[in-house]
Design a protein around this motif. Structure first.
Motif, PDB file in Angstrom:
ATOM      1  N   ARG A 163       0.825  -1.218   0.000  1.00  5.82           N
ATOM      2  CA  ARG A 163       0.000   0.000   0.000  1.00  5.82           C
ATOM      3  C   ARG A 163       0.859   1.268   0.000  1.00  5.82           C
ATOM      4  N   VAL A 164       1.895   1.251  -0.818  1.00  7.32           N
ATOM      5  CA  VAL A 164       2.734   2.436  -0.987  1.00  7.32           C
ATOM      6  C   VAL A 164       1.949   3.436  -1.835  1.00  7.32           C
ATOM      7  N   PRO A 165       1.657   4.629  -1.318  1.00  7.14           N
ATOM      8  CA  PRO A 165       0.761   5.545  -2.032  1.00  7.14           C
ATOM      9  C   PRO A 165       1.290   6.013  -3.380  1.00  7.14           C
ATOM     10  N   GLU A 166       2.616   6.186  -3.504  1.00  7.35           N
ATOM     11  CA  GLU A 166       3.161   6.702  -4.753  1.00  7.35           C
ATOM     12  C   GLU A 166       3.471   5.615  -5.773  1.00  7.35           C
ATOM     13  N   ALA A 167       3.079   4.383  -5.487  1.00  6.02           N
ATOM     14  CA  ALA A 167       3.342   3.264  -6.410  1.00  6.02           C
ATOM     15  C   ALA A 167       2.310   3.276  -7.535  1.00  6.02           C
ATOM     16  N   ILE A 168       2.548   4.107  -8.522  1.00  6.67           N
ATOM     17  CA  ILE A 168       1.624   4.277  -9.645  1.00  6.67           C
ATOM     18  C   ILE A 168       2.049   3.332 -10.776  1.00  6.67           C
ATOM     19  N   PRO A 169       1.149   2.477 -11.252  1.00 12.19           N
ATOM     20  CA  PRO A 169       1.498   1.593 -12.376  1.00 12.19           C
ATOM     21  C   PRO A 169       1.469   2.362 -13.699  1.00 12.19           C
ATOM     22  N   TYR A 170       2.457   3.230 -13.888  1.00 11.10           N
ATOM     23  CA  TYR A 170       2.540   4.035 -15.100  1.00 11.10           C
ATOM     24  C   TYR A 170       2.503   3.147 -16.335  1.00 11.10           C
ATOM     25  N   GLY A 171       1.814   3.618 -17.350  1.00  3.92           N
ATOM     26  CA  GLY A 171       1.709   2.863 -18.585  1.00  3.92           C
ATOM     27  C   GLY A 171       0.578   1.871 -18.606  1.00  3.92           C
ATOM     28  N   ASP A 172      -0.102   1.695 -17.479  1.00  6.03           N
ATOM     29  CA  ASP A 172      -1.231   0.774 -17.441  1.00  6.03           C
ATOM     30  C   ASP A 172      -2.300   1.233 -18.425  1.00  6.03           C
ATOM     31  N   VAL A 173      -2.732   0.323 -19.286  1.00  7.90           N
ATOM     32  CA  VAL A 173      -3.669   0.683 -20.349  1.00  7.90           C
ATOM     33  C   VAL A 173      -4.987   1.192 -19.776  1.00  7.90           C
ATOM     34  N   GLY A 174      -5.495   0.515 -18.735  1.00 10.91           N
ATOM     35  CA  GLY A 174      -6.755   0.940 -18.137  1.00 10.91           C
ATOM     36  C   GLY A 174      -6.662   2.313 -17.502  1.00 10.91           C
ATOM     37  N   LEU A 175      -5.552   2.555 -16.802  1.00 13.88           N
ATOM     38  CA  LEU A 175      -5.348   3.861 -16.174  1.00 13.88           C
ATOM     39  C   LEU A 175      -5.313   4.964 -17.222  1.00 13.88           C
ATOM     40  N   LEU A 176      -4.556   4.759 -18.285  1.00  9.10           N
ATOM     41  CA  LEU A 176      -4.466   5.767 -19.332  1.00  9.10           C
ATOM     42  C   LEU A 176      -5.820   6.006 -19.992  1.00  9.10           C
ATOM     43  N   GLN A 177      -6.577   4.933 -20.213  1.00  7.96           N
ATOM     44  CA  GLN A 177      -7.894   5.097 -20.822  1.00  7.96           C
ATOM     45  C   GLN A 177      -8.821   5.900 -19.922  1.00  7.96           C
ATOM     46  N   ALA A 178      -8.768   5.630 -18.618  1.00  7.57           N
ATOM     47  CA  ALA A 178      -9.618   6.378 -17.680  1.00  7.57           C
ATOM     48  C   ALA A 178      -9.241   7.856 -17.662  1.00  7.57           C
ATOM     49  N   LEU A 179      -7.962   8.166 -17.737  1.00  4.09           N
ATOM     50  CA  LEU A 179      -7.517   9.563 -17.761  1.00  4.09           C
ATOM     51  C   LEU A 179      -8.007  10.264 -19.025  1.00  4.09           C
ATOM     52  N   VAL A 180      -7.951   9.554 -20.148  1.00  5.63           N
ATOM     53  CA  VAL A 180      -8.464  10.129 -21.396  1.00  5.63           C
ATOM     54  C   VAL A 180      -9.975  10.294 -21.318  1.00  5.63           C
ATOM     55  N   ASN A 181     -10.677   9.289 -20.778  1.00  7.64           N
ATOM     56  CA  ASN A 181     -12.138   9.364 -20.658  1.00  7.64           C
ATOM     57  C   ASN A 181     -12.573  10.601 -19.886  1.00  7.64           C
TER      58      ASN A 181
END
Length: 305
Positions: free
Chosen positions: A244-262
């Motif tokens: 549960r490291v707060p800054e552990a962001i899975p950069y490049g994750d396809v779902g994350l990027l899609q949600a940001l674009v959405n």
């Protein structure tokens, strides 16, 4: 047992068992829990014994029913600690919701997903294995592979003619041949990564406790990425879900990027400056923001008022 032993686990005010259960039960073939009558059914190994229990949401908190064992203090304590970790019950979400409210495009999440917790994977070995299994394949196939692996090498316990499974430990998988996994449709590389990782954990060269003792997030990342098959995405995912490291962001994750674009938070998937700017505004809550953005993929983004 004619009547299950039960006990209650208190929950914080900003907690929704309905939201958490929905996220666990998104229609994928997850072999590690079952969903019946609005409850979650799970098996857990405690003191060398497989315990099957039921989790139900009530007005008083989470009601835990022990299904195949009598209640003891050690069993109650172990299940309580596991569920508090799994559902992240000790965290106060108010600061995160304050940050959501400040971002107009995300403010709706505070209401729509109220009480959703970042569902973790308390066991680091399991978290890393799941990350490796899911690399470069769709989720449905990843869950099928996890089921094959778990049914073949995990612990199975039967209750009322239903089997419940516990993910295999490193000591078991360390003795599995990569060819056995390839026969289950694991790629040669993934089979090698999984069995190699198991050997590292079985030898005591890596563990959750070892990572927790490291002085920084960067040191934790470095320790994980030094292992075969673990890149920065896999390391961050495991640190997010297990430690549960707060800054552990899975950069490049396809779902994350899609949600940001959405949500029109970035221009396109290559807009790293926009991504970084957003996460800086959520410092200390980055992983929660990722989780809520993943949650949003199940429905169209709500337009800001």
């Amino acid at each position: 047992m004619s009547k299950p032993d039960t006990f209650l686990i208190p929950v914080p005010s900003l907690f929704s068992f309905t939201e958490c259960r929905w996220y666990l039960d998104r229609g994928y073939d997850d072999c590690l829990h079952r969903f019946t009558d609005g409850a979650v059914w799970k098996a857990l190994e405690i003191d060398g014994k497989a315990i099957v229990f039921r989790i139900a949401g009530t007005d008083a908190g989470l009601e835990i029913s022990l299904l195949n064992r009598k209640r003891t203090a050690s069993i109650e304590q172990a299940i309580t600690l596991f569920i508090k970790d799994w559902f992240d019950l000790d965290r106060d979400l108010k600061p995160f919701y304050t940050l959501l409210q400040k971002e107009k495009k995300l403010a709706y999440m505070r209401r729509r997903y109220s009480g959703l917790r970042l569902l973790g994977i308390p066991d680091l070995f399991e978290a890393l294995c799941w990350s490796i299994i899911g690399q470069q394949i769709n989720l449905s196939f990843a869950y099928r592979l996890k089921r094959r692996l778990t049914e073949a090498y995990g612990t199975a316990v039967s209750y009322q003619k239903q089997d419940y499974y516990i993910f295999p430990g490193p000591e078991t998988l360390a003795n599995v041949s990569p060819d056995e996994l390839k026969a289950m449709q694991f790629s040669g590389m993934k089979a090698s990564y999984l069995t190699g990782l198991a050997k590292v954990f079985a030898a005591g060269a890596m563990s959750k406790n070892i990572l927790e003792q490291l002085s920084s997030f960067a040191a934790q990342q470095q320790a994980l990425t030094a292992l075969r098959g673990i890149g920065i995405w896999t390391a961050n995912y495991a640190l997010m879900k297990s430690l549960r490291v707060p800054e552990a962001i899975p950069y490049g994750d396809v779902g994350l990027l899609q949600a940001l674009v959405n949500h029109q938070l970035i221009r396109d998937r290559k807009d790293t400056a926009g991504t970084d700017r957003l996460f800086r505004a959520f410092s200390g809550w980055e992983s929660y923001l990722v989780f809520y953005l993943w949650r949003s993929l199940a429905e169209p983004a709500e337009k800001p008022a």
